[in-house]
Design a protein around this motif. Structure first.
Motif, PDB file in Angstrom:
ATOM      1  N   ARG A   1       0.829  -1.217   0.000  1.00  0.00           N
ATOM      2  CA  ARG A   1       0.000   0.000   0.000  1.00  0.00           C
ATOM      3  C   ARG A   1       0.858   1.260   0.000  1.00  0.00           C
ATOM      4  O   ARG A   1       0.584   2.214  -0.711  1.00  0.00           O
TER       5      ARG A   1
ATOM      6  N   GLY B   1       4.104   1.469  -0.735  1.00  0.00           N
ATOM      7  CA  GLY B   1       5.254   1.425  -1.637  1.00  0.00           C
ATOM      8  C   GLY B   1       6.577   1.278  -0.913  1.00  0.00           C
ATOM      9  O   GLY B   1       7.595   1.801  -1.359  1.00  0.00           O
TER      10      GLY B   1
ATOM     11  N   LEU C   1      -3.595   1.438  -3.150  1.00  0.00           N
ATOM     12  CA  LEU C   1      -2.340   2.155  -3.005  1.00  0.00           C
ATOM     13  C   LEU C   1      -2.573   3.521  -2.375  1.00  0.00           C
ATOM     14  O   LEU C   1      -3.546   4.206  -2.695  1.00  0.00           O
TER      15      LEU C   1
END
Length: 41
Positions: free
Chosen positions: A10, A12, A39
């Motif tokens: 989520r 990164g 994301l």
């Protein structure tokens, strides 16, 4: 363990090889299940 992987995806976040190895070992005993991750922006 899916929770930790979902959080990293989520946001990164990266993982180093040692952490990736540990995640793979821990996930080996988990059932296959599909997770939906939204994301972060």
């Amino acid at each position: 363990m899916p929770f930790l992987t979902a959080v990293k995806t989520r946001w990164g976040l990266s993982v180093d090889q040692r952490e990736a190895d540990a995640l793979h070992r821990l996930a080996a005993d988990c059932p296959n299940e599909t997770l939906t991750v939204t994301l972060a922006r």
